[in-house]
Structure formats: C-alpha cells, structure tokens
Design an enzyme around this catalytic site. Structure first.
Site, PDB file in Angstrom:
ATOM      1  CD1 TRP A   1      41.186  78.624  48.779  1.00  7.19           C
ATOM      2  CD2 TRP A   1      40.692  78.091  46.666  1.00  7.19           C
ATOM      3  NE1 TRP A   1      41.912  77.523  48.449  1.00  7.19           N
ATOM      4  CE2 TRP A   1      41.634  77.171  47.150  1.00  7.19           C
ATOM      5  CE3 TRP A   1      40.224  77.950  45.361  1.00  7.19           C
ATOM      6  CZ2 TRP A   1      42.132  76.117  46.384  1.00  7.19           C
ATOM      7  CZ3 TRP A   1      40.720  76.904  44.584  1.00  7.19           C
ATOM      8  CH2 TRP A   1      41.658  76.006  45.106  1.00  7.19           C
TER       9      TRP A   1
ATOM     10  CE  LYS B   1      40.523  72.815  54.751  1.00  6.15           C
ATOM     11  NZ  LYS B   1      39.768  73.678  53.902  1.00  6.15           N
TER      12      LYS B   1
ATOM     13  CG  HIS C   1      41.907  82.689  53.533  1.00  5.74           C
ATOM     14  ND1 HIS C   1      40.843  81.843  53.777  1.00  5.74           N
ATOM     15  CD2 HIS C   1      43.019  82.023  53.927  1.00  5.74           C
ATOM     16  CE1 HIS C   1      41.302  80.715  54.292  1.00  5.74           C
ATOM     17  NE2 HIS C   1      42.616  80.809  54.399  1.00  5.74           N
TER      18      HIS C   1
ATOM     19  CB  SER D   1      42.470  78.469  56.877  1.00  2.10           C
ATOM     20  OG  SER D   1      42.507  78.310  55.498  1.00  2.10           O
TER      21      SER D   1
HETATM   22  C1  GCU Z   1      44.690  76.290  51.033  1.00  2.41           C
HETATM   23  C2  GCU Z   1      43.690  75.160  50.957  1.00  2.41           C
HETATM   24  C3  GCU Z   1      42.465  75.439  51.861  1.00  2.41           C
HETATM   25  C4  GCU Z   1      42.906  75.779  53.254  1.00  2.41           C
HETATM   26  C5  GCU Z   1      43.910  76.908  53.215  1.00  2.41           C
HETATM   27  C6  GCU Z   1      44.551  77.230  54.563  1.00  2.41           C
HETATM   28  O1  GCU Z   1      44.141  77.449  50.471  1.00  2.41           O
HETATM   29  O2  GCU Z   1      43.319  75.044  49.629  1.00  2.41           O
HETATM   30  O3  GCU Z   1      41.623  74.312  51.906  1.00  2.41           O
HETATM   31  O4  GCU Z   1      41.802  76.092  54.061  1.00  2.41           O
HETATM   32  O5  GCU Z   1      44.998  76.534  52.369  1.00  2.41           O
HETATM   33  O6  GCU Z   1      44.523  76.453  55.470  1.00  2.41           O
HETATM   34  O7  GCU Z   1      45.163  78.294  54.655  1.00  2.41           O
END
Ligand code: GCU
Length: 428
Positions: free
Chosen positions: A354, A267, A404, A263
């Site tokens: 998402w 990134k 997720h 998540s």
């Molecule tokens: C939120 C955010 C995402 C991210 C995620 C996470 O959902 O919007 O961009 O990847 O958190 O890190 O759990």
C-alpha cells in the site's frame, strides 16, 4: 439524549464508511510492477527557468526555495509565520523510570492566542547514564502517551477522548509499546520525546476547532483556500514547537534533534524536516503516498485514494493531481532532497505494498544528487537492497520483512544510522 444518540450513530457510521472505503481502495489499488506507467521524474537539479544547479549557493538560494514553495502551495499547505504564545509546565517527573535507567518528564505545552488555548502533553525520557547532553528522537504517537508503557504514572493525552471513547481497545495502557522500544532507545544513550498527534490536530472529521490551527488569526470553519494548511502541516508545525521546548532542556544536545515518523506521521516528519533545519536527522517509516513514495508510479495508494480517505491531511490544491500524476511538476524525491545535507533515512516493509516500498526506495535514490552537491553520498544503486539489509550512507534505506508497523528492527537501524552520523560529526 436523542441528539446525543444520533451523533453517536453518525460518528459510528462515519468510521464504518471510512474503513470500508479504505479496504475497497486497498483492494482496487495497483500492486503489479508491470502496470506502473512510464513516467518522467521532474529534474531535481534544475531550476524552474531551466538552469542546471551545480553549486551549493544555487541550490540553497534558488532551487531549494522553489521546491519548498511547490510543496507548500500544492501539497501540504502554507505554514503561517505568525507566532503563537506557548508556555511549558512540568507536571510530573520520575527520576526512577524504567527501573532507574531513565528519568521521565511529563510537560504541558499550552498554546494560546490570548482568547483560546490548546494543551498538548509531551512525554520525555532521558537516559540516567548520560555524562552530558544527549541526542533525542522526537516522534508523535497515535494512541496517547499512555499507550507506550504500562507505567501508570504516564498520563492520558488531552485530545485522545475526542477521538476514541473511553473503553475503546486503544485506551489500553501499553497497547503501542511494541512500536516504542523505550528501553532500547535509552540503553543506546538516546532520549525520546513523544506526544499524541491528536493533541496538535485531532485526526478525525469535524475536530479542527480543537486543533492548534484554530488559534491562528484568519482561522475560519468552511471552505479552505487551495493552499490552506491542514493536518500534516499542523503536525509538522507541532514538531517544531517540540524542538523549541527541547532546546530549553539542558540534558538535550540541541545539535542532535532527530525526527522519526511512522506512516501518516512519516509524511509529517518529512514535511517538518524539510521546513525546519534544526532536525539534524529525518526518518520516515512506511510513509507511503504523500510521504516518501513517488506519486508518479501510481502503485499502491495514490493521490486520489489518500485525498479521498483523508481530506483533512493535504491542502485542497493537491486534489488537482488525482488521476493526473503525469502533470505533477514535482515528485517526492524532491521532498527528500530538501533534507540535504542532513542525513535522511527511509524505511519500508515488504508486505506494505500500500505504501509502495519500491517507490519509497526510488525517491530516496533520486534525492542523491542534492547530497552529491555537498560531497555526500546517496544510495548506491537504482536497485533496492535485499530485504533486512539496511544501506546507510548520507541517505539510508531498508526494507524489512513484515507488515506496516514500527518494529525493533526499524529502531535498531534508526539508532545505528543516528550513531553513525552523530559520531562522525565528533559529537557523541
Ligand atoms: C492509511 C492511509 C496511509 C497512511 C496510513 C497510516 O493507510 O491510507 O496514507 O500512511 O493510513 O497513517 O497509518
């Protein structure tokens, strides 16, 4: 006392408002393939002046630096080249961890600029069965090192109390053990190095002074430069510092440092892998917007949403592309291509719309030409594979059933991908 209460109330309000914002944004996002606008991806294999990239030296000397510059200047911010002093201290070792299968080490990394220090706690598991140096998975955890295991000897991470009050459910020991199948990793002959991401940059508003960013000269509170590095840049920097430490550990194979992030940490793992070629294999799990997903698809979370929810993740210059994705002079396939020729793996989850699983797949697919330049193979088709059917070439991908998260299915695939590439190199 009164100020204290007011502070607590405003912090709680902020959490409520942010969660409300996320859930409203999640409801409003586009989840229909038919509504994905027509878009043209910037040409990966063409330099800014329009020359086709057909040779490795053009890629390495011209195109790759151009792309790194775009992601530094416009997405994640510039990583300072200044060296920050670091010392390592072994706080605790347990040679009989995991019922004797592993050795656990807890190591304090102290970063210092001479005036101020930031501590970070690394947890390392090494397989006791190893006959020589082993490959290692490196990854940040979200809820403290203690969240991986019920083993009471594992200490709490330093910055966790800044972000979560003691007593909060996240303090529960072992609450993230599902995401970290340490035994599976160890039984497969790999080491694991993990740290709480808050130790490097606490992921809550107003805590930048506690981050490693505050150790760099020129650090100031107040408005940031458009290309000022932020949390994702700091987490990526921290991963490289973990790599520095692991290079000093004799049980670790320095040629087999692998980074895995989930998540927001997916990134950061991609950004770390793009900048630091010591990461031999780079793995993104459900990284979505600003990670593996193509921004121009405007599916699920968008630049507008992610920069609003988390203003401290990306550099301010990224804001110019919100609701303006057609103007992006790059897209995330070019971030993935920066790993070439090192293997990269992208994992998605079917219910994680998402994060735009199709956009994650397509970015991985369109990174292929950079691999082809080295005679390597990217993903075979523009069509994503069936659910639960990983595709493993020099670029790998799977979409699994479920939400997720990071599951045993994901880890089993990461371990298989690692084994395939490290063995192919004749190292393990
Ligand atoms: C939120 C955010 C995402 C991210 C995620 C996470 O959902 O919007 O961009 O990847 O958190 O890190 O759990």
């Amino acid at each position: 006392m009164r100020t204290c209460n007011i502070k607590r109330i405003s912090a709680t309000l902020l959490v409520v408002i942010t969660s409300l914002h996320i859930s409203l944004a999640q409801k409003a996002a586009n989840y229909e393939e038919a509504k994905v606008p027509a878009y043209v991806l910037p040409e990966l294999m063409q330099t800014a002046n329009g020359t086709a990239v057909t040779r490795i030296d053009q890629w390495e000397k011209q195109r790759r630096p151009e792309l790194l510059e775009l992601f530094s200047g416009k997405v994640y911010g510039r990583t300072p080249s200044e060296k920050i002093d670091v010392t390592y201290e072994l706080l605790q070792e347990d040679k009989k961890a995991l019922s004797g299968k592993a050795t656990s080490r807890q190591v304090r990394l102290t970063f210092s600029n001479g005036k101020k220090q930031v501590n970070a706690l690394l947890l390392l598991y090494l397989p006791n069965s190893a006959k020589g140096p082993v490959p290692v998975f490196i990854g940040y955890n979200f809820k403290g090192n203690h969240s991986l295991t019920t083993d009471t000897s594992i200490r709490y991470s330093y910055n966790f109390p800044l972000v979560r009050k003691p007593g909060h459910p996240d303090w529960q020991r072992g609450c993230q053990s599902g995401r970290w199948p340490v035994e599976l990793i160890i039984d497969s002959g790999y080491a694991l190095a993990t740290m709480c991401y808050h130790d490097i940059f606490p992921d809550a508003p107003g805590l930048k002074d506690h981050s490693i960013v505050s150790l760099f000269s020129g650090y100031k509170t107040g408005p940031d430069r458009p290309d000022e590095w932020q949390a994702i840049g700091a987490w990526a920097w921290g991963s490289s510092r973990i790599a520095d430490y692991l290079e000093t550990v004799k049980e670790i194979d320095k040629q087999a440092l692998m980074i895995m992030g989930h998540s927001r940490q997916g990134k950061a793992a991609l950004w770390a892998g793009a900048q630091d070629k010591r990461f031999r294999i780079v793995i993104s799990n459900d990284s979505g917007a600003g990670g593996a997903a193509l921004s121009k698809r405007i599916f699920g979370e968008t630049i507008d949403i992610v920069t609003a929810i988390k203003p401290a993740w990306f550099c301010p210059a990224f804001d110019q592309f919100k609701n303006n994705e057609q103007l992006l002079p790059f897209d995330q396939h070019e971030l993935l291509a920066l790993m070439a020729p090192r293997p990269v793996y992208v994992a998605s989850a079917q219910e994680d719309l998402w994060a735009d699983p199709k956009g994650e797949y397509l970015a991985a697919y369109y990174a292929g030409p950079a691999y082809a330049l080295y005679g390597l193979t990217g993903l075979p088709s523009k069509e994503p594979p069936a659910v639960n059917q990983p595709v493993m070439r020099d670029v790998g991908y799977h979409i699994r059933t479920g939400k997720h998260d990071v599951t045993n299915f994901d880890w089993t695939a990461f371990i298989r991908f690692a084994g395939m590439h490290l063995k192919r190199d004749g190292k393990h």
